[in-house]
Scaffold this motif. Structure first.
Motif, PDB file in Angstrom:
ATOM      1  N   GLY A   1       0.721  -1.428  -0.142  1.00  0.00           N
ATOM      2  CA  GLY A   1       0.085   0.044   0.103  1.00  0.00           C
ATOM      3  C   GLY A   1       0.800   1.403   0.118  1.00  0.00           C
ATOM      4  O   GLY A   1       0.171   2.343   0.197  1.00  0.00           O
ATOM      5  N   LEU A   2       1.986   1.276  -0.146  1.00  0.00           N
ATOM      6  CA  LEU A   2       2.919   2.283  -0.430  1.00  0.00           C
ATOM      7  C   LEU A   2       2.404   3.494  -1.480  1.00  0.00           C
ATOM      8  O   LEU A   2       1.801   2.919  -2.607  1.00  0.00           O
ATOM      9  CB  LEU A   2       4.230   2.097  -0.852  1.00  0.00           C
ATOM     10  N   LYS A   3       2.561   4.476  -1.298  1.00  0.00           N
ATOM     11  CA  LYS A   3       2.039   5.562  -2.350  1.00  0.00           C
ATOM     12  C   LYS A   3       3.124   6.624  -2.581  1.00  0.00           C
ATOM     13  O   LYS A   3       3.847   6.817  -1.682  1.00  0.00           O
ATOM     14  CB  LYS A   3       0.848   6.411  -1.868  1.00  0.00           C
ATOM     15  N   THR A   4       3.009   7.216  -3.729  1.00  0.00           N
ATOM     16  CA  THR A   4       3.833   8.347  -4.124  1.00  0.00           C
ATOM     17  C   THR A   4       3.837   9.647  -3.336  1.00  0.00           C
ATOM     18  O   THR A   4       2.547  10.007  -2.879  1.00  0.00           O
ATOM     19  CB  THR A   4       3.459   8.799  -5.588  1.00  0.00           C
ATOM     20  N   GLY A   5       4.906   9.983  -2.624  1.00  0.00           N
ATOM     21  CA  GLY A   5       4.740  11.149  -1.474  1.00  0.00           C
ATOM     22  C   GLY A   5       4.993  10.533   0.002  1.00  0.00           C
ATOM     23  O   GLY A   5       5.111  11.592   0.812  1.00  0.00           O
ATOM     24  N   ASN A   6       4.727   9.348  -0.062  1.00  0.00           N
ATOM     25  CA  ASN A   6       5.090   8.867   1.558  1.00  0.00           C
ATOM     26  C   ASN A   6       6.443   9.021   1.826  1.00  0.00           C
ATOM     27  O   ASN A   6       7.369   9.274   1.175  1.00  0.00           O
ATOM     28  CB  ASN A   6       4.573   7.179   1.514  1.00  0.00           C
ATOM     29  N   ASN A   7       6.663   9.171   3.271  1.00  0.00           N
ATOM     30  CA  ASN A   7       7.882   9.528   3.847  1.00  0.00           C
ATOM     31  C   ASN A   7       8.986   8.395   3.979  1.00  0.00           C
ATOM     32  O   ASN A   7       8.586   7.113   3.810  1.00  0.00           O
ATOM     33  CB  ASN A   7       7.768   9.717   5.095  1.00  0.00           C
TER      34      ASN A   7
ATOM     35  N   GLY B   1      13.486  11.928   3.430  1.00  0.00           N
ATOM     36  CA  GLY B   1      13.081  11.822   1.882  1.00  0.00           C
ATOM     37  C   GLY B   1      11.707  11.660   1.579  1.00  0.00           C
ATOM     38  O   GLY B   1      10.863  11.100   2.683  1.00  0.00           O
ATOM     39  N   THR B   2      11.305  11.330   0.436  1.00  0.00           N
ATOM     40  CA  THR B   2      10.205  10.946   0.106  1.00  0.00           C
ATOM     41  C   THR B   2       9.935   9.866  -0.834  1.00  0.00           C
ATOM     42  O   THR B   2      11.006   9.721  -1.685  1.00  0.00           O
ATOM     43  CB  THR B   2       9.037  12.158  -0.364  1.00  0.00           C
ATOM     44  N   ILE B   3       8.982   9.181  -1.398  1.00  0.00           N
ATOM     45  CA  ILE B   3       8.722   8.375  -2.291  1.00  0.00           C
ATOM     46  C   ILE B   3       8.337   9.199  -3.806  1.00  0.00           C
ATOM     47  O   ILE B   3       7.455   9.952  -3.565  1.00  0.00           O
ATOM     48  CB  ILE B   3       7.562   7.364  -2.233  1.00  0.00           C
ATOM     49  N   LYS B   4       9.343   9.100  -4.567  1.00  0.00           N
ATOM     50  CA  LYS B   4       9.086   9.886  -5.879  1.00  0.00           C
ATOM     51  C   LYS B   4       8.231   9.108  -6.942  1.00  0.00           C
ATOM     52  O   LYS B   4       7.423   9.862  -7.679  1.00  0.00           O
ATOM     53  CB  LYS B   4      10.629  10.185  -6.458  1.00  0.00           C
ATOM     54  N   LYS B   5       8.524   7.964  -6.889  1.00  0.00           N
ATOM     55  CA  LYS B   5       7.917   7.125  -8.146  1.00  0.00           C
ATOM     56  C   LYS B   5       7.701   5.705  -7.870  1.00  0.00           C
ATOM     57  O   LYS B   5       8.608   5.009  -6.981  1.00  0.00           O
ATOM     58  CB  LYS B   5       8.790   7.414  -9.519  1.00  0.00           C
ATOM     59  N   ILE B   6       6.707   4.971  -8.310  1.00  0.00           N
ATOM     60  CA  ILE B   6       6.313   3.655  -8.109  1.00  0.00           C
ATOM     61  C   ILE B   6       6.068   3.099  -9.423  1.00  0.00           C
ATOM     62  O   ILE B   6       5.238   3.467 -10.134  1.00  0.00           O
ATOM     63  CB  ILE B   6       5.265   3.471  -7.049  1.00  0.00           C
ATOM     64  N   GLN B   7       6.617   1.909  -9.821  1.00  0.00           N
ATOM     65  CA  GLN B   7       6.651   1.307 -11.181  1.00  0.00           C
ATOM     66  C   GLN B   7       6.886  -0.411 -11.083  1.00  0.00           C
ATOM     67  O   GLN B   7       7.375  -0.684  -9.993  1.00  0.00           O
ATOM     68  CB  GLN B   7       7.351   1.928 -12.210  1.00  0.00           C
ATOM     69  N   PHE B   8       6.141  -1.029 -11.846  1.00  0.00           N
ATOM     70  CA  PHE B   8       6.150  -2.411 -11.888  1.00  0.00           C
ATOM     71  C   PHE B   8       7.719  -2.900 -12.397  1.00  0.00           C
ATOM     72  O   PHE B   8       8.283  -2.039 -13.274  1.00  0.00           O
ATOM     73  CB  PHE B   8       5.148  -3.172 -12.955  1.00  0.00           C
ATOM     74  N   TYR B   9       8.123  -3.752 -11.759  1.00  0.00           N
ATOM     75  CA  TYR B   9       9.476  -4.327 -12.082  1.00  0.00           C
ATOM     76  C   TYR B   9       9.666  -5.911 -12.527  1.00  0.00           C
ATOM     77  O   TYR B   9       9.091  -6.528 -11.623  1.00  0.00           O
ATOM     78  CB  TYR B   9      10.662  -3.941 -11.233  1.00  0.00           C
ATOM     79  N   GLY B  10      10.130  -6.361 -13.493  1.00  0.00           N
ATOM     80  CA  GLY B  10      10.342  -7.558 -13.603  1.00  0.00           C
ATOM     81  C   GLY B  10       8.693  -8.198 -14.109  1.00  0.00           C
ATOM     82  O   GLY B  10       7.812  -7.636 -14.889  1.00  0.00           O
ATOM     83  N   THR B  11       8.623  -9.541 -13.507  1.00  0.00           N
ATOM     84  CA  THR B  11       7.124 -10.367 -13.665  1.00  0.00           C
ATOM     85  C   THR B  11       6.096  -9.933 -12.877  1.00  0.00           C
ATOM     86  O   THR B  11       4.984  -9.556 -13.195  1.00  0.00           O
ATOM     87  CB  THR B  11       7.482 -11.695 -13.764  1.00  0.00           C
TER      88      THR B  11
ATOM     89  N   GLY C   1       3.028   4.971  12.781  1.00  0.00           N
ATOM     90  CA  GLY C   1       2.304   4.192  13.845  1.00  0.00           C
ATOM     91  C   GLY C   1       1.370   3.140  13.713  1.00  0.00           C
ATOM     92  O   GLY C   1       1.692   2.371  12.650  1.00  0.00           O
ATOM     93  N   LEU C   2       0.648   2.912  14.413  1.00  0.00           N
ATOM     94  CA  LEU C   2      -0.283   1.424  14.435  1.00  0.00           C
ATOM     95  C   LEU C   2      -1.047   1.316  13.180  1.00  0.00           C
ATOM     96  O   LEU C   2      -1.051   0.384  12.429  1.00  0.00           O
ATOM     97  CB  LEU C   2      -1.030   1.330  15.370  1.00  0.00           C
ATOM     98  N   ILE C   3      -1.934   2.452  12.657  1.00  0.00           N
ATOM     99  CA  ILE C   3      -2.555   2.445  11.621  1.00  0.00           C
ATOM    100  C   ILE C   3      -2.305   3.582  10.569  1.00  0.00           C
ATOM    101  O   ILE C   3      -3.255   4.147   9.801  1.00  0.00           O
ATOM    102  CB  ILE C   3      -4.194   2.370  12.213  1.00  0.00           C
ATOM    103  N   GLY C   4      -1.155   4.099  10.824  1.00  0.00           N
ATOM    104  CA  GLY C   4      -0.743   5.335   9.752  1.00  0.00           C
ATOM    105  C   GLY C   4      -0.358   4.919   8.457  1.00  0.00           C
ATOM    106  O   GLY C   4      -0.493   3.882   8.215  1.00  0.00           O
ATOM    107  N   ASN C   5      -0.013   6.041   7.810  1.00  0.00           N
ATOM    108  CA  ASN C   5       0.449   5.696   6.393  1.00  0.00           C
ATOM    109  C   ASN C   5       1.648   4.949   6.124  1.00  0.00           C
ATOM    110  O   ASN C   5       2.598   4.836   7.370  1.00  0.00           O
ATOM    111  CB  ASN C   5       0.875   7.119   5.641  1.00  0.00           C
ATOM    112  N   LYS C   6       1.927   4.047   5.218  1.00  0.00           N
ATOM    113  CA  LYS C   6       3.014   3.322   4.962  1.00  0.00           C
ATOM    114  C   LYS C   6       4.280   4.076   4.617  1.00  0.00           C
ATOM    115  O   LYS C   6       4.261   5.167   3.909  1.00  0.00           O
ATOM    116  CB  LYS C   6       2.801   2.245   3.762  1.00  0.00           C
ATOM    117  N   ILE C   7       5.537   3.701   5.376  1.00  0.00           N
ATOM    118  CA  ILE C   7       6.823   4.346   5.080  1.00  0.00           C
ATOM    119  C   ILE C   7       7.930   3.348   4.702  1.00  0.00           C
ATOM    120  O   ILE C   7       7.720   2.155   4.949  1.00  0.00           O
ATOM    121  CB  ILE C   7       7.051   5.252   6.258  1.00  0.00           C
ATOM    122  N   ILE C   8       8.935   3.996   4.291  1.00  0.00           N
ATOM    123  CA  ILE C   8       9.965   3.180   3.984  1.00  0.00           C
ATOM    124  C   ILE C   8      11.251   3.496   5.147  1.00  0.00           C
ATOM    125  O   ILE C   8      11.366   4.830   5.264  1.00  0.00           O
ATOM    126  CB  ILE C   8      10.707   3.323   2.696  1.00  0.00           C
ATOM    127  N   VAL C   9      11.648   2.645   5.703  1.00  0.00           N
ATOM    128  CA  VAL C   9      12.661   2.578   6.719  1.00  0.00           C
ATOM    129  C   VAL C   9      14.027   2.163   6.386  1.00  0.00           C
ATOM    130  O   VAL C   9      13.899   0.796   5.729  1.00  0.00           O
ATOM    131  CB  VAL C   9      12.193   2.186   8.191  1.00  0.00           C
TER     132      VAL C   9
END
Length: 333
Positions: A52-58, A67-77, A106-114
């Motif tokens: 459920g990651l989205k563009t703009g997540n932290n 930083g923030t998520i800039k772009k999401i795209q499919f990769y490989g299969t 948080g427990l039910i917050g937005n998805k982030i990358i650590v």
């Protein structure tokens, strides 16, 4: 009239100026939150599931937003490639072996990358690098684990309920201990016996300790046996002599066994006398004849002594015997 128009124009101008200032402040505020005006580098990570990651997540590092998520795209299969913008200043803390994982704010917050920093023996990341993925349990995985644990807990609770019921009804050894007075008393007796045995063992250990101390007493027999080489050598010599004596006794015993075996056989004189009745009778007859012959010889000698032809000879012989006995008595005194 003209004064009123001027005031109106001034008022409109002030409102436009205030609105423009508010707009500029808003842009800079949002830009600072999104870090739009800060120099950044781009990294990418390939996930099997972005959860459920989205563009703009932290993007976070050590609890700090970098930083923030800039772009999401499919990769490989079936994988997904995520591009992130990272502050250029933060790259000197992140090494090339750093790993990225998906978490929640948080427990039910937005998805982030650590991002984890990695090892200092690796160089720092650069623009365009690809981070490895640190696989962690997702929220769905955690919930599935919770469901399995809950199911196991229900089964354990059910089993414990059955066990408790059996204990109350006196079933099994534990139930008998709880409900049967006689079994409980026997168990108490066993415990008392164990206590007595333990006390005896402790007493024996103390006595063994005392005995070992006596063994180690300097000057004692045990100490001499263990430490005095001269005493040990004497004991060793005595043991050697005992071994020789035992060996000689064994040889003598073997000889006696051989001799006793010979006595039970008829291939020797003694064995023949002991085991052959006919030979024994013959020996008895010979002894009887010898006794008779000896008696007759005595009678003949007595007759010769009475004969006047030999009477002088026997008197001379008697005198010589008496003289020898007298000389022997004198020498003895």
């Amino acid at each position: 009239m003209q004064l009123t128009d001027n005031r109106r124009q001034i008022t409109v101008g002030v409102f436009l100026l205030v609105g423009l200032l508010i707009f500029i402040v808003g842009i800079f505020t949002l830009g600072s939150q999104r870090k739009t005006f800060i120099k950044s580098i781009t990294l990418n990570v390939v996930f099997n599931d972005i959860q459920g990651l989205k563009t703009g997540n932290n993007v976070w590092f050590s609890g700090v937003k970098i930083g923030t998520i800039k772009k999401i795209q499919f990769y490989g299969t079936s994988q997904v490639q995520v591009f992130v913008n990272i502050e250029e200043e933060a790259h000197k803390y992140i090494h090339k072996d750093a790993a990225a994982s998906i978490s929640s704010d948080g427990l039910i917050g937005n998805k982030i990358i650590v991002i984890t920093g990695g090892s200092p023996k690796f160089p720092f990341i650069e623009d365009g690098d690809k981070l490895r993925v640190n696989t962690t349990l997702s929220t769905d995985d955690i919930m599935k684990t919770f469901q399995v644990n809950n199911k196991n807990l229900v089964e354990i609770t059910t089993d414990f309920k059955s066990l408790a019921k059996g204990l109350v009804e006196g079933k099994g050894t534990a139930g008998a201990l709880l409900t049967d007075q006689k079994v409980a008393e026997n168990f108490k007796a066993i415990v008392e016996n164990l206590k007595t045995t333990t006390a005896s063992a402790n007493k024996m250990a103390i006595q063994m300790d005392q005995f070992s101390k006596k063994m180690n007493t300097k000057g004692g027999l045990a100490d001499k046996l263990l430490t005095d080489t001269a005493v040990f050598a004497k004991i060793q010599a005595s043991v050697s002599e005992l071994q020789k004596t035992a060996k000689a006794a064994a040889v003598m015993t073997e000889n006696l066994n051989t001799a006793s075996g010979k006595l039970n056989q008829k291939d020797n004189a003694v064995g023949l006398l002991l085991n052959d009745p006919k030979t024994a009778d013959q020996v008895k007859a010979i002894m009887t004849n010898l006794e008779t012959s000896t008696k007759k010889l005595d009678e003949d000698l007595e007759a010769l002594q009475s004969n006047f032809l030999f009477r002088g000879f026997f008197k001379k012989r008697a005198k010589e015997t008496a003289a020898k006995e007298a000389a022997a008595k004198k020498q003895g005194n």
